[in-house]
Design a protein around this motif. Structure first.
Motif, mmCIF file in Angstrom:
data_model
loop_
_atom_site.group_PDB
_atom_site.id
_atom_site.type_symbol
_atom_site.label_atom_id
_atom_site.label_comp_id
_atom_site.label_asym_id
_atom_site.label_seq_id
_atom_site.Cartn_x
_atom_site.Cartn_y
_atom_site.Cartn_z
ATOM 1 N N GLU A 1 0.326 -15.689 -3.955
ATOM 2 C CA GLU A 1 -1.256 -15.930 -4.198
ATOM 3 C C GLU A 1 -1.812 -16.548 -2.876
ATOM 4 O O GLU A 1 -2.874 -16.193 -2.610
ATOM 5 C CB GLU A 1 -1.416 -16.985 -5.598
ATOM 6 C CG GLU A 1 -2.812 -17.422 -5.447
ATOM 7 C CD GLU A 1 -3.987 -16.158 -5.704
ATOM 8 O OE1 GLU A 1 -4.775 -16.023 -5.144
ATOM 9 O OE2 GLU A 1 -3.563 -15.755 -6.731
ATOM 10 N N TYR B 1 -2.310 -13.700 -0.478
ATOM 11 C CA TYR B 1 -3.535 -12.973 -0.805
ATOM 12 C C TYR B 1 -4.631 -13.745 -0.453
ATOM 13 O O TYR B 1 -5.762 -13.189 0.182
ATOM 14 C CB TYR B 1 -3.514 -12.760 -2.374
ATOM 15 C CG TYR B 1 -3.026 -11.580 -2.977
ATOM 16 C CD1 TYR B 1 -2.947 -10.241 -2.300
ATOM 17 C CD2 TYR B 1 -2.119 -11.687 -4.269
ATOM 18 C CE1 TYR B 1 -2.243 -9.160 -2.806
ATOM 19 C CE2 TYR B 1 -1.459 -10.656 -4.567
ATOM 20 C CZ TYR B 1 -1.459 -9.293 -3.965
ATOM 21 O OH TYR B 1 -0.985 -8.117 -4.811
ATOM 22 N N GLU B 2 -4.748 -14.993 -0.808
ATOM 23 C CA GLU B 2 -5.616 -15.887 -0.177
ATOM 24 C C GLU B 2 -5.924 -15.568 1.357
ATOM 25 O O GLU B 2 -6.967 -15.717 1.990
ATOM 26 C CB GLU B 2 -5.595 -17.285 -0.580
ATOM 27 C CG GLU B 2 -5.719 -17.382 -2.119
ATOM 28 C CD GLU B 2 -5.551 -18.990 -2.533
ATOM 29 O OE1 GLU B 2 -5.064 -19.644 -1.718
ATOM 30 O OE2 GLU B 2 -5.687 -19.136 -3.613
ATOM 31 N N ALA C 1 -5.334 -12.916 3.200
ATOM 32 C CA ALA C 1 -5.679 -11.999 3.415
ATOM 33 C C ALA C 1 -7.211 -11.702 3.224
ATOM 34 O O ALA C 1 -8.056 -11.231 4.026
ATOM 35 C CB ALA C 1 -5.337 -10.734 2.438
ATOM 36 N N ASP C 2 -7.796 -12.540 2.272
ATOM 37 C CA ASP C 2 -9.163 -12.562 1.883
ATOM 38 C C ASP C 2 -9.904 -13.356 3.175
ATOM 39 O O ASP C 2 -10.918 -12.900 3.540
ATOM 40 C CB ASP C 2 -9.533 -13.521 0.488
ATOM 41 C CG ASP C 2 -8.877 -12.782 -0.673
ATOM 42 O OD1 ASP C 2 -8.667 -11.431 -0.422
ATOM 43 O OD2 ASP C 2 -8.804 -13.618 -1.523
ATOM 44 N N PHE D 1 -1.180 -9.907 -10.666
ATOM 45 C CA PHE D 1 -2.102 -9.406 -9.534
ATOM 46 C C PHE D 1 -2.506 -8.039 -9.564
ATOM 47 O O PHE D 1 -3.418 -7.844 -8.896
ATOM 48 C CB PHE D 1 -1.510 -9.819 -8.500
ATOM 49 C CG PHE D 1 -0.964 -11.304 -8.119
ATOM 50 C CD1 PHE D 1 -2.030 -12.470 -8.277
ATOM 51 C CD2 PHE D 1 0.365 -11.821 -7.826
ATOM 52 C CE1 PHE D 1 -1.482 -13.635 -8.285
ATOM 53 C CE2 PHE D 1 0.727 -13.046 -7.580
ATOM 54 C CZ PHE D 1 -0.317 -14.054 -7.730
ATOM 55 N N HIS E 1 -9.748 0.629 -3.554
ATOM 56 C CA HIS E 1 -8.474 -0.016 -3.568
ATOM 57 C C HIS E 1 -7.438 0.867 -3.322
ATOM 58 O O HIS E 1 -6.401 0.556 -4.148
ATOM 59 C CB HIS E 1 -8.556 -0.499 -4.983
ATOM 60 C CG HIS E 1 -9.693 -1.650 -5.238
ATOM 61 N ND1 HIS E 1 -9.691 -2.716 -4.580
ATOM 62 C CD2 HIS E 1 -10.771 -1.483 -5.985
ATOM 63 C CE1 HIS E 1 -10.968 -3.293 -4.936
ATOM 64 N NE2 HIS E 1 -11.492 -2.665 -5.725
ATOM 65 N N GLY F 1 -0.886 -5.927 -8.331
ATOM 66 C CA GLY F 1 -0.557 -5.621 -6.959
ATOM 67 C C GLY F 1 0.673 -4.685 -6.566
ATOM 68 O O GLY F 1 1.165 -3.996 -7.685
ATOM 69 N N ARG G 1 -6.841 -6.835 -0.364
ATOM 70 C CA ARG G 1 -5.958 -7.137 -1.002
ATOM 71 C C ARG G 1 -5.090 -5.806 -1.434
ATOM 72 O O ARG G 1 -3.654 -5.832 -1.477
ATOM 73 C CB ARG G 1 -6.126 -7.536 -2.408
ATOM 74 C CG ARG G 1 -6.697 -9.133 -2.279
ATOM 75 C CD ARG G 1 -6.548 -10.090 -3.496
ATOM 76 N NE ARG G 1 -6.853 -11.613 -3.236
ATOM 77 C CZ ARG G 1 -6.613 -12.347 -3.999
ATOM 78 N NH1 ARG G 1 -6.007 -12.186 -5.073
ATOM 79 N NH2 ARG G 1 -6.955 -13.601 -3.871
ATOM 80 N N SER G 2 -5.766 -4.728 -1.421
ATOM 81 C CA SER G 2 -4.911 -3.477 -1.592
ATOM 82 C C SER G 2 -4.006 -3.216 -0.354
ATOM 83 O O SER G 2 -3.224 -2.065 -0.585
ATOM 84 C CB SER G 2 -5.827 -2.270 -1.863
ATOM 85 O OG SER G 2 -6.792 -2.257 -0.942
ATOM 86 N N ILE H 1 -1.866 -5.153 0.898
ATOM 87 C CA ILE H 1 -0.774 -6.191 0.717
ATOM 88 C C ILE H 1 0.296 -5.587 -0.013
ATOM 89 O O ILE H 1 -0.241 -5.465 -1.383
ATOM 90 C CB ILE H 1 -1.246 -7.608 0.460
ATOM 91 C CG1 ILE H 1 -2.385 -8.002 1.293
ATOM 92 C CG2 ILE H 1 0.087 -8.525 0.323
ATOM 93 C CD1 ILE H 1 -1.969 -8.113 2.845
#
Length: 805
Positions: free
Chosen positions: A458, A461-462, A464-465, A504, A300, A506, A471-472, A474
């Motif tokens: 969010e 992030y979704e 990206a998944d 998050f 991460h 993040g 997610r790291s 982003i």
């Protein structure tokens, strides 16, 4: 039944084979003979090579294709035959040895050439060369691509892209470091890991150059940085020569003991490289296979890199320079319209000197070709600064061209929550890698509450998944909106930052100065807002690093929030601070700079920074008041000395060294034109050659550039040079110094033969040797006068002979 390779990789111990050249030399491979030709001329020996490693227990055997590419084998049909035969023989050996569980890797080695702009091999040509071999290997039945012995991050990227674009096989890569943990072109372990994982390799690691003992610190860093499985294939120690043969200083038993220790650090794949044989692999497997297996864990890390520097985005905020952007900048717009790249480069260099960690690059103007300009500016900036770049564009073509040519893992500005943006940007990030800025807005516009912006976050992030982007990678933009039109704008932005951090876990980013648009005394608002944002968790601040109010806010915040150990950075910057001064002493100009107040680089600084246009212009200006020889002795040579010393200290790296050499060449050309008819001093003639059988000329070409800049007349005989040609040329031209280069252990015997012939035919000639396989002990054993570990070492030795004053 053989499981798919990726079902086993990273889930259990896997073992590679060992050296190819060492085994084939024992079977009669001559110095300089091309090993891949044996796939057709001596297939039984290649079969025995494979069987030896399969019987020793290797799970992965390399097809004998390390040097197979169109540069070495220009006939496409012959290349296809070589690659196909290598894989077919391996498949037969696998079956005959009862090892249907084993995997055959198409082995892809370096081209031996530097890529543009440092060398003469175009990036896309390199991608094509590597891709062709991968495609042939897959067609022949290989199970994976193993790219190995890469010592240049840019060539490694070309090889990975080539393999992925031309075949569907798993792709693994191992790179070659010096004892300080650097590639030839300067990238450290963390930068390599970030870049290769961004390109979505299936495993990565280290091979060659070092023995297992010397490799330990590098392996520790690899394991700490990597999230994909780690491969470790050391040499059998360091090479030396005995009775004309290359031998290594580590026994199979010692090698196995060392590999057991390295395996305990948390690697997943083990094997060997130069000097190792089936016995080494067999003993390594016996020592390692019963150890507890530890799969890699997700780290991460959020890392942006250039060709040499890695910048981690984490707890301590990162400063991103905003000045390479035409918005509101009349001079910058004119520079873009006029193709004035020098102006753009100098803006970047100023931001580096002022303290930026990353440079934002935006060249968007409606009336120019943005994709072409973006590619040009990215390439040229990477020639003069080692700072990572943030590619800032809404043009998909410009973004892809920049990502493709970028040397490292960039930041990307940006994607939003809009479906169209997601579908355009995420596939590019998935392919090329990068740390992506996510704007917290979508089809509904910019939400006017923190909760609304976090909902868009969010969604990003979704996405990206869904695209397989960690997610790291982003970094979310909470969007600074001007308080002149929305009094609660700052509060919403700060709330968004806290949510990104706390909800998050993040990272966040802001264009800080947007907060004050339309207000007087903007730096007062901006600097105070920056401090507040940092306290709320801001990870990246896009600012003008030339604004001292912003820099004071940043350094003071670092000290106050315990992000500046012992307040060291604050003290270093402000130890001579006096109330009422506009800037911190000595920080607004380049370190050691002799730039004029108008911002033009002096001749010396132009060479040090590697800006060739500025160097030529400065040389013309200097010639108005000084003679050429004085300029050379007082400006050019001292500048090259500074760069050379920093190269030796490893504070600058090969790309910067060569860009400085190019800048010096541009200045020399101007001065030479002005001195036509004036006798020019040549220190001495020097012959350079890559020895018989070796087609790798990177090192030789670097030495040539540096020697020419220091006043030597270089006779470049090229690569794969017969000893007789070296001796004949030395006699005919009465050359007092010969430089010989070799990359492969199999060609060192030809270096020794060349030295013997020179000693016999022209004993007064001195001989300096270098190359990846050379050591001081090796050089002494083959009778060289000097071992030079790098280009500057050769220059220093030549100067000790011919320029003592």
């Amino acid at each position: 039944m053989r499981k798919p390779f990726l079902q086993r990789l990273g889930h259990e111990w896997l073992f590679c084979d060992g050296a190819t050249g060492t085994v084939l030399q024992a079977k009669g491979l001559k110095g300089g003979e091309l090993p891949e030709t044996w796939n057709l001329t001596r297939p039984d020996d290649i079969y025995d090579l494979y069987c030896g490693y399969l019987k020793a227990g290797s799970d992965i055997i390399n097809a004998n294709t390390f040097g197979a590419n169109l540069l070495k084998y220009p006939d496409p049909g012959y290349l296809k035959d070589l690659v196909t035969a290598a894989v077919q023989i391996a498949k037969k050996a696998r079956t005959d040895c009862g090892r249907e569980d084993a995997y055959i890797a198409i082995d892809i080695g370096p081209t031996g050439k530097l890529l543009e702009p440092l060398g003469d091999l175009p990036f896309e040509k390199a991608v094509s060369l590597f891709g062709q071999v991968a495609e042939l290997g897959e067609a022949a039945g290989a199970d994976l691509c193993l790219i190995e012995t890469m010592n240049d991050l840019y060539e490694a990227k070309a090889a990975v892209l080539g393999a992925k674009e031309h075949c569907s096989l798993p792709v693994c890569i191992t790179t070659t470091y010096d004892q300080s943990g650097k590639l030839l072109t300067g990238a450290g372990v963390e930068a390599v890991v970030a870049c290769m994982e961004g390109l979505r390799v299936d495993a990565l690691g280290v091979n060659c150059s070092l023995g297992p003992r010397e490799m330990k610190p590098i392996v520790e860093r690899l394991v700490a940085a990597a999230s994909v499985p780690v491969i470790v294939n050391p040499n059998a120690g360091l090479p030396r020569t005995e009775n004309g043969e290359t031998v290594y200083d580590v026994t199979p038993e010692e090698f196995a003991d060392c590999m057991k220790e390295l395996a305990g650090l948390g690697i997943q794949v083990a094997g060997g490289c130069c000097g190792t044989t089936p016995e080494f692999i067999q003993k390594t497997i016996a020592a390692v296979r019963d150890l507890p297996f530890r799969p890699q864990t997700q780290k991460h890390h959020t890392i942006v890199t250039s060709f040499s520097q890695a910048v981690e985005i984490g707890e301590k905020p990162v400063l991103i320079g905003e000045r390479i952007n035409p918005t509101g900048k009349k001079k910058f717009k004119e520079a873009l319209r006029n193709g004035d790249i020098q102006y753009i480069l100098q803006e970047g260099l100023k931001e580096e000197d002022q303290g930026a960690h990353i440079l934002d690059v935006n060249v968007g103007l409606p009336e120019i070709d943005e994709p072409a300009m973006m590619e040009t500016v990215v390439k040229r900036l990477q020639g003069v600064t080692a700072l990572p770049l943030q590619i800032d564009t809404t043009n998909p073509e410009a973004l892809e061209r920049a990502l493709r040519c970028y040397n490292g893992k960039p930041m990307i500005n940006s994607v939003s929550g809009k479906r169209e943006s997601i579908e355009q940007v995420f596939p590019l990030v998935r392919k090329y890698g990068g740390v992506l800025v996510g704007l917290c807005l979508d089809e509904g516009g910019i939400p006017d509450t923190a909760e609304g912006r976090l909902a868009v976050a969010e969604k990003i992030y979704e996405a990206a998944d869904a695209y397989g982007v960690p997610r790291s990678d982003i970094v979310l933009d909470g969007l600074a909106m001007t308080v002149s039109s929305d009094p609660k704008g700052a509060l919403v932005t700060l709330g968004t930052l806290r949510g990104i951090r706390d909800r998050f876990h993040g990272h966040s980013i802001l264009g800080v100065s947007n907060i004050s648009f339309g207000l007087p005394a903007r730096e007062l608002i901006n600097s105070n807002f920056l401090t507040m944002a940092i306290e709320c968790g801001l990870s990246c601040a896009i600012i003008n690093p030339g604004n001292e109010a912003m820099m004071r806010a940043y350094y003071a915040s670092m000290a106050l929030l315990a992000m500046d150990e012992n307040c060291a950075a604050f003290i270093d910057r402000y130890r001579d601070y006096k109330p009422g001064t506009a800037a911190a002493p000595g920080v607004s100009a380049a370190k050691g700079s002799t730039a004029s107040p108008a911002g033009d680089l002096s001749l010396k600084e132009s060479v040090i920074r590697g800006v060739k246009e500025a160097a030529a212009a400065a040389a013309r200006k200097e010639l108005e008041s000084r003679d050429g020889l004085t300029i050379i002795n007082e400006d050019l040579i001292p500048a090259l000395d500074v760069v050379g010393q920093n190269f030796e200290k490893k504070t600058v790296f090969l790309p910067q060294l060569l860009m400085s050499a190019d800048a010096a060449k541009a200045a020399f050309a101007v001065i030479r034109e002005a001195m036509k008819g004036t006798p020019q001093k040549i220190k001495a003639k020097v012959i350079l050659a890559t020895v018989k059988g070796d087609i790798h000329d990177i090192g030789k070409n670097i030495v040539k550039v540096m020697l020419e800049n220091y006043g030597y007349d270089v006779i470049d005989l090229g690569r794969d040079v017969d000893p007789q040609l070296v001796a004949d040329t030395a006699i005919r031209e009465n050359v007092p110094l010969v430089g010989l280069s070799a990359l492969m252990t199999t060609t060192v015997v030809n270096m020794e033969a060349t030295i013997r012939l020179l000693r016999e035919k022209k004993p007064d000639t001195k001989i300096v040797v270098g190359g990846a396989v050379m050591t001081q002990e090796y050089a002494d054993a083959i009778g060289a006068d000097c071992y030079a570990k790098d280009a500057m070492g050769t220059v220093r030795y030549a100067d000790s002979l011919f320029d003592r004053d």
